[in-house]
Design a protein around this motif. Sequence first.
Motif, mmCIF file in Angstrom:
data_model
loop_
_atom_site.group_PDB
_atom_site.id
_atom_site.type_symbol
_atom_site.label_atom_id
_atom_site.label_comp_id
_atom_site.label_asym_id
_atom_site.label_seq_id
_atom_site.Cartn_x
_atom_site.Cartn_y
_atom_site.Cartn_z
ATOM 1 N N UNK A 168 44.470 51.065 42.489
ATOM 2 C CA UNK A 168 43.788 50.798 41.217
ATOM 3 C C UNK A 168 43.105 52.079 40.746
ATOM 4 N N UNK A 169 43.326 52.397 39.447
ATOM 5 C CA UNK A 169 42.748 53.614 38.882
ATOM 6 C C UNK A 169 41.450 53.331 38.125
ATOM 7 N N UNK A 170 41.454 52.269 37.325
ATOM 8 C CA UNK A 170 40.244 51.855 36.606
ATOM 9 C C UNK A 170 40.127 50.336 36.739
ATOM 10 N N UNK A 171 39.765 49.844 37.917
ATOM 11 C CA UNK A 171 39.778 48.398 38.137
ATOM 12 C C UNK A 171 38.544 47.695 37.581
ATOM 13 N N UNK A 172 38.756 46.468 37.161
ATOM 14 C CA UNK A 172 37.661 45.537 36.918
ATOM 15 C C UNK A 172 37.920 44.349 37.833
ATOM 16 N N UNK A 173 36.869 43.780 38.361
ATOM 17 C CA UNK A 173 37.036 42.688 39.319
ATOM 18 C C UNK A 173 36.004 41.615 39.036
ATOM 19 N N UNK A 174 36.376 40.378 39.326
ATOM 20 C CA UNK A 174 35.456 39.258 39.152
ATOM 21 C C UNK A 174 35.816 38.186 40.173
ATOM 22 N N UNK A 175 34.781 37.617 40.775
ATOM 23 C CA UNK A 175 34.981 36.553 41.753
ATOM 24 C C UNK A 175 35.060 35.212 41.033
ATOM 25 N N UNK A 176 36.026 34.395 41.439
ATOM 26 C CA UNK A 176 36.179 33.043 40.923
ATOM 27 C C UNK A 176 36.037 32.098 42.107
ATOM 28 N N UNK A 177 35.005 31.278 42.102
ATOM 29 C CA UNK A 177 34.727 30.457 43.263
ATOM 30 C C UNK A 177 34.150 31.308 44.376
ATOM 31 N N UNK A 178 34.265 30.822 45.604
ATOM 32 C CA UNK A 178 33.693 31.547 46.736
ATOM 33 C C UNK A 178 34.735 32.132 47.664
ATOM 34 N N UNK A 179 36.004 32.129 47.238
ATOM 35 C CA UNK A 179 37.047 32.628 48.155
ATOM 36 C C UNK A 179 38.154 33.395 47.446
#
Length: 325
Positions: free
Chosen positions: A80-91
């Motif tokens: 990943x060069x310019x990642x965005x990340x987000x958690x959905x739920x707890x897993x």
Amino acid sequence: MSRFFSPRSQLTAAAAIVEARLPRPSMTFYDPSSDHCSGSMHFMLLDRDKVLATDQTGRASVYHAGLHALRTAPTLTRPKHRPVSVAVGDSSLYVLDSTSRTPGGPKEEHCFEALVYERGRLYNDVFWEHDWCCHSLPTPPYRPSAIHAYTVFGGSDLWVSTEDEGTYSFDTARGAWANQGHWKLPFRGLAHYVPEYKLWFGLSRSNSKGRHNLFCAFDLATAAKRQSTPVPRNAWKDLWPPKEWMPDTSFLVHLGSARFCIARFFGNYRRDHPCQMDADAEHETLAVFTAVEVQPCGKTGKGLQMIKYKSECYNLGGGIDQWVL
């Protein structure tokens, strides 16, 4: 951040920004290309205690801040060069690269995948214990461009807005993309849903008066029904920095319930005459963490108000990268 929310902090919130020092590092990460810096690494929050660290090759590890322990993690399907990340739920952690170039190819395309914690299962007649696994996901339908805003909607949908196109959603249950319209999410970065108020909270984009990065509340559910850009219901200013500080980036971190940390970074040139800027001036990066809480207004409980607590300033020196998780 818990110490920021003491009653005494609220009483002194209107005072000048307090100078402070960051605690001693609990872990140091190095990327494979350098013995002295981690400029090619990215960090993403898995949950409140776990941090995913990845390098430019896609190799990954998970650091448990509560246990001060490190473990290996599955290699990402693509770096990943310019990642965005987000958690959905707890897993599940969804990772989207907004400007990923296909290896050996002339064009750019997005790389989208999920890091999912899977329970024990049989694989090739061998029982695997609980572990994190990477899964490639459908490529987003929009043209490759910078993602300026994203959030979780309805508990299971990932919404993103780009600079050149409108707003798109990804249904994590069905694994399918949809176009929500040509309107754009009115905040920058990640917005957080607070179920107590059924509203999303984020840092605003520029408005007609040129004001931006204000702490705001949004009603995305109503906007989705109308397929129109959400209008901020509230806008609060949390900080009045010195004029010589040059704004850089800002981040909003949800601490649970309706409490937040607003992290703002500034550039400052140390020099004898603040009105002059020359090449020999020493540049430093300043980080200001402000604790705020959203509460109902007055005895009637109608409307919302922001309660500002302590603001601390940390001098990070110059020429460093930073991640706020």
